[in-house]
Design a protein around this motif. Structure first.
Motif, PDB file in Angstrom:
ATOM      1  N   PHE A   1       0.651  -1.133   0.090  1.00 37.38           N
ATOM      2  CA  PHE A   1       0.148   0.126  -0.182  1.00 37.38           C
ATOM      3  C   PHE A   1       0.697   1.369   0.015  1.00 37.38           C
ATOM      4  CE2 PHE A   1      -2.846  -3.430   2.202  1.00 37.38           C
ATOM      5  CZ  PHE A   1      -3.621  -3.361   1.069  1.00 37.38           C
ATOM      6  N   SER A   2       1.934   1.320   0.374  1.00 37.43           N
ATOM      7  CA  SER A   2       2.883   2.526   0.803  1.00 37.43           C
ATOM      8  C   SER A   2       4.440   2.421   1.297  1.00 37.43           C
ATOM      9  CB  SER A   2       2.215   3.539   1.564  1.00 37.43           C
ATOM     10  OG  SER A   2       2.213   3.049   2.916  1.00 37.43           O
ATOM     11  N   ALA A   3       5.155   2.981   1.133  1.00 35.29           N
ATOM     12  CA  ALA A   3       6.634   2.687   1.582  1.00 35.29           C
ATOM     13  C   ALA A   3       6.429   2.885   3.135  1.00 35.29           C
ATOM     14  CB  ALA A   3       7.506   4.034   1.245  1.00 35.29           C
ATOM     15  N   GLY A   4       5.478   3.793   3.812  1.00 38.01           N
ATOM     16  CA  GLY A   4       5.266   3.950   5.200  1.00 38.01           C
ATOM     17  C   GLY A   4       4.790   2.514   5.857  1.00 38.01           C
TER      18      GLY A   4
ATOM     19  N   TYR B   1      -7.521  -9.304  -5.211  1.00 38.19           N
ATOM     20  CA  TYR B   1      -6.374  -8.219  -5.835  1.00 38.19           C
ATOM     21  C   TYR B   1      -5.835  -9.207  -6.783  1.00 38.19           C
ATOM     22  CZ  TYR B   1      -7.112  -5.383  -1.602  1.00 38.19           C
ATOM     23  OH  TYR B   1      -7.797  -4.742  -0.593  1.00 38.19           O
ATOM     24  N   SER B   2      -6.487  -9.736  -7.761  1.00 38.29           N
ATOM     25  CA  SER B   2      -5.867 -10.674  -8.686  1.00 38.29           C
ATOM     26  C   SER B   2      -4.650  -9.937  -9.450  1.00 38.29           C
ATOM     27  CB  SER B   2      -7.199 -11.024  -9.760  1.00 38.29           C
ATOM     28  OG  SER B   2      -7.553  -9.849 -10.323  1.00 38.29           O
ATOM     29  N   GLY B   3      -4.542  -8.748  -9.620  1.00 36.99           N
ATOM     30  CA  GLY B   3      -3.547  -8.255 -10.406  1.00 36.99           C
ATOM     31  C   GLY B   3      -2.328  -7.742  -9.443  1.00 36.99           C
ATOM     32  N   PHE B   4      -2.554  -8.141  -8.279  1.00 40.07           N
ATOM     33  CA  PHE B   4      -1.356  -7.639  -7.229  1.00 40.07           C
ATOM     34  C   PHE B   4      -1.173  -8.704  -6.257  1.00 40.07           C
ATOM     35  CE2 PHE B   4      -4.366  -4.241  -8.211  1.00 40.07           C
ATOM     36  CZ  PHE B   4      -3.305  -3.253  -9.099  1.00 40.07           C
ATOM     37  N   VAL B   5      -1.084 -10.067  -6.690  1.00 38.85           N
ATOM     38  CA  VAL B   5      -1.027 -10.875  -5.634  1.00 38.85           C
ATOM     39  C   VAL B   5       0.256 -11.352  -5.062  1.00 38.85           C
ATOM     40  CG1 VAL B   5      -1.131 -13.803  -5.482  1.00 38.85           C
ATOM     41  CG2 VAL B   5      -3.082 -12.765  -6.871  1.00 38.85           C
ATOM     42  N   VAL B   6       1.218 -11.147  -5.639  1.00 37.60           N
ATOM     43  CA  VAL B   6       2.561 -11.249  -5.411  1.00 37.60           C
ATOM     44  C   VAL B   6       2.892 -10.171  -4.150  1.00 37.60           C
ATOM     45  CG1 VAL B   6       5.005 -10.967  -5.820  1.00 37.60           C
ATOM     46  CG2 VAL B   6       3.535 -12.148  -7.390  1.00 37.60           C
ATOM     47  N   SER B   7       2.320  -9.018  -4.584  1.00 43.66           N
ATOM     48  CA  SER B   7       2.588  -7.933  -3.443  1.00 43.66           C
ATOM     49  C   SER B   7       1.569  -8.024  -2.308  1.00 43.66           C
ATOM     50  CB  SER B   7       2.446  -6.564  -3.935  1.00 43.66           C
ATOM     51  OG  SER B   7       2.759  -5.477  -3.083  1.00 43.66           O
TER      52      SER B   7
ATOM     53  N   HIS C   1      -0.978   0.103  -4.957  1.00 46.27           N
ATOM     54  CA  HIS C   1      -0.694  -1.013  -5.186  1.00 46.27           C
ATOM     55  C   HIS C   1       0.685  -1.034  -6.183  1.00 46.27           C
ATOM     56  CE1 HIS C   1      -3.941  -2.389  -2.713  1.00 46.27           C
ATOM     57  NE2 HIS C   1      -4.818  -1.984  -3.751  1.00 46.27           N
ATOM     58  N   LEU C   2       1.514  -2.304  -6.142  1.00 45.85           N
ATOM     59  CA  LEU C   2       2.442  -2.502  -6.996  1.00 45.85           C
ATOM     60  C   LEU C   2       2.060  -3.939  -7.728  1.00 45.85           C
ATOM     61  CD1 LEU C   2       5.711  -1.787  -4.860  1.00 45.85           C
ATOM     62  CD2 LEU C   2       4.548  -0.183  -6.439  1.00 45.85           C
ATOM     63  N   HIS C   3       2.313  -3.647  -9.036  1.00 43.82           N
ATOM     64  CA  HIS C   3       1.919  -4.945 -10.080  1.00 43.82           C
ATOM     65  C   HIS C   3       3.407  -4.992 -10.573  1.00 43.82           C
ATOM     66  CE1 HIS C   3       0.307  -7.603 -12.854  1.00 43.82           C
ATOM     67  NE2 HIS C   3       0.946  -6.701 -13.942  1.00 43.82           N
ATOM     68  N   TYR C   4       3.738  -6.352 -10.489  1.00 46.28           N
ATOM     69  CA  TYR C   4       4.925  -6.914 -11.428  1.00 46.28           C
ATOM     70  C   TYR C   4       4.705  -7.479 -12.539  1.00 46.28           C
ATOM     71  CZ  TYR C   4       6.768  -5.965  -6.592  1.00 46.28           C
ATOM     72  OH  TYR C   4       7.424  -5.403  -5.435  1.00 46.28           O
ATOM     73  N   GLU C   5       5.139  -6.815 -13.439  1.00 47.48           N
ATOM     74  CA  GLU C   5       4.737  -7.252 -14.704  1.00 47.48           C
ATOM     75  C   GLU C   5       6.061  -7.910 -15.578  1.00 47.48           C
ATOM     76  OE1 GLU C   5       2.474  -8.016 -18.221  1.00 47.48           O
ATOM     77  OE2 GLU C   5       1.722  -6.978 -16.448  1.00 47.48           O
ATOM     78  N   PHE C   6       5.922  -9.247 -15.940  1.00 50.69           N
ATOM     79  CA  PHE C   6       6.788 -10.001 -16.316  1.00 50.69           C
ATOM     80  C   PHE C   6       6.692  -9.861 -18.186  1.00 50.69           C
ATOM     81  CE2 PHE C   6       7.030 -11.436 -12.249  1.00 50.69           C
ATOM     82  CZ  PHE C   6       8.498 -11.685 -12.018  1.00 50.69           C
ATOM     83  N   ASP C   7       7.663 -10.004 -18.850  1.00 49.21           N
ATOM     84  CA  ASP C   7       7.769  -9.823 -20.390  1.00 49.21           C
ATOM     85  C   ASP C   7       7.700 -11.197 -20.750  1.00 49.21           C
ATOM     86  OD1 ASP C   7       7.482  -9.136 -22.920  1.00 49.21           O
ATOM     87  OD2 ASP C   7       9.657  -8.836 -22.941  1.00 49.21           O
ATOM     88  N   PHE C   8       6.438 -11.999 -20.598  1.00 51.82           N
ATOM     89  CA  PHE C   8       6.317 -13.653 -20.752  1.00 51.82           C
ATOM     90  C   PHE C   8       6.045 -13.512 -22.240  1.00 51.82           C
ATOM     91  CE2 PHE C   8       5.493 -14.262 -16.177  1.00 51.82           C
ATOM     92  CZ  PHE C   8       6.635 -14.989 -15.842  1.00 51.82           C
TER      93      PHE C   8
ATOM     94  N   GLN D   1       8.893  -5.449 -15.153  1.00 47.22           N
ATOM     95  CA  GLN D   1       8.651  -3.873 -14.845  1.00 47.22           C
ATOM     96  C   GLN D   1       7.738  -3.764 -13.693  1.00 47.22           C
ATOM     97  OE1 GLN D   1       6.423  -2.087 -18.157  1.00 47.22           O
ATOM     98  NE2 GLN D   1       6.804  -0.011 -17.457  1.00 47.22           N
ATOM     99  N   VAL D   2       7.904  -2.724 -12.727  1.00 48.94           N
ATOM    100  CA  VAL D   2       7.164  -2.463 -11.487  1.00 48.94           C
ATOM    101  C   VAL D   2       6.073  -1.370 -12.076  1.00 48.94           C
ATOM    102  CG1 VAL D   2       6.869  -2.055  -9.071  1.00 48.94           C
ATOM    103  CG2 VAL D   2       8.955  -3.174 -10.012  1.00 48.94           C
ATOM    104  N   ILE D   3       4.893  -1.513 -11.819  1.00 48.54           N
ATOM    105  CA  ILE D   3       4.001  -0.589 -12.140  1.00 48.54           C
ATOM    106  C   ILE D   3       3.137  -0.223 -11.066  1.00 48.54           C
ATOM    107  CG2 ILE D   3       1.827   0.415 -13.589  1.00 48.54           C
ATOM    108  CD1 ILE D   3       2.886  -2.095 -15.649  1.00 48.54           C
ATOM    109  N   ARG D   4       3.031   0.939 -10.589  1.00 42.93           N
ATOM    110  CA  ARG D   4       2.196   1.549  -9.307  1.00 42.93           C
ATOM    111  C   ARG D   4       0.865   1.978 -10.023  1.00 42.93           C
ATOM    112  NH1 ARG D   4       4.641   6.734  -6.530  1.00 42.93           N
ATOM    113  NH2 ARG D   4       3.183   7.707  -7.958  1.00 42.93           N
ATOM    114  N   MET D   5       0.031   1.219  -9.177  1.00 42.16           N
ATOM    115  CA  MET D   5      -1.611   1.483  -9.705  1.00 42.16           C
ATOM    116  C   MET D   5      -2.406   1.252  -8.330  1.00 42.16           C
ATOM    117  SD  MET D   5      -1.458  -1.416 -12.296  1.00 42.16           S
ATOM    118  CE  MET D   5      -3.032  -1.354 -12.839  1.00 42.16           C
TER     119      MET D   5
END
Length: 220
Positions: free
Chosen positions: A3-6, A187-193, A131-138, A124-128
């Motif tokens: 959710f945030s750095a803090g 949170y299907s798009g952000f499961v890892v985080s 949340h943070l989404h980790y996008e792999f170039d598969f 690539q890490v996308i802030r949305m």
């Protein structure tokens, strides 16, 4: 956390204290490894906190790749091995040990497979939306492989607590499973985080399990 750095830094501080306390109270090396799980979670959360800052602050952008891969190594590679390994070392029953060994082998397979992915596929890490989404170039044909490795990851991290005969250990599996299903559902798009959000709860369960093994040492 996602959710945030803090939030990440706060969780990291709490988890480091819980982990350090658990390791100090442990009576054996296997107990120490198991009790150290919260401390490793704290490193994972610290790395994601730094990643948040690197995404917001250009002066820290040079370290973004390091923070990204540090987080992903813990989140995707460490747990499939560490969870079955620590539980296997604590287990006394030969039959249960054999079953956990199978899951440990699966975890090692996941470790190698994910390591290969992190080495050869850019992320690539996308802030949305906080949340943070980790996008792999598969490659487009890799969907089946992703599903298989997700299943293997699930088996190696969630099943060992249910197989263990150690008092209260099954509750670790319950919290793992519920948190994973919650993350997938909402949170299907952000499961890892997002799944790592539950690190604090899992860590409390770890200490509670340790209390059951060392009642004269722990109070609860």
């Amino acid at each position: 956390m996602c959710f945030s750095a803090g939030a990440s830094f706060g969780a990291s501080a709490v988890l480091s204290v819980i982990g350090t306390t658990g390791v100090i109270k442990a009576k054996t090396i296997p107990q120490g490894l198991f009790a150290g799980i919260p401390f490793l979670f704290s490193i994972q959360q610290l790395s994601e906190g730094m990643l948040w800052l690197s995404l917001k602050n250009a002066d820290l952008a040079s370290g973004q790749s390091f923070y990204t891969y540090t987080f992903l190594v813990f989140a995707m590679m460490v747990w499939p091995i560490l969870v079955p390994l620590t539980i296997r070392l604590l287990e006394k029953d030969p039959m249960r040990i054999k079953r956990i060994n199978v899951l440990l082998a699966i975890g090692i397979t996941v470790f190698i497979g994910i390591g290969w992915v992190l080495l050869y596929f850019p992320v690539q890490v996308i802030r949305m939306d906080h949340h943070l989404h980790y996008e792999f170039d598969f490659p487009s044909k890799s969907k089946t492989g992703i599903i298989v490795f997700s299943l293997l990851y699930f088996l190696s991290t969630i099943l060992p607590p249910f197989i263990s005969g150690i008092k209260r250990m099954k509750w670790l599996g319950v919290v793992f499973a519920v948190s994973y299903l919650f993350a997938i559902t909402f949170y299907s798009g952000f499961v890892v985080s997002v799944w790592c959000y539950f690190a604090a709860i899992l860590s409390l369960v770890v200490i509670w399990i340790m209390a059951g093994m060392n009642k004269p040492v722990f109070t609860y």
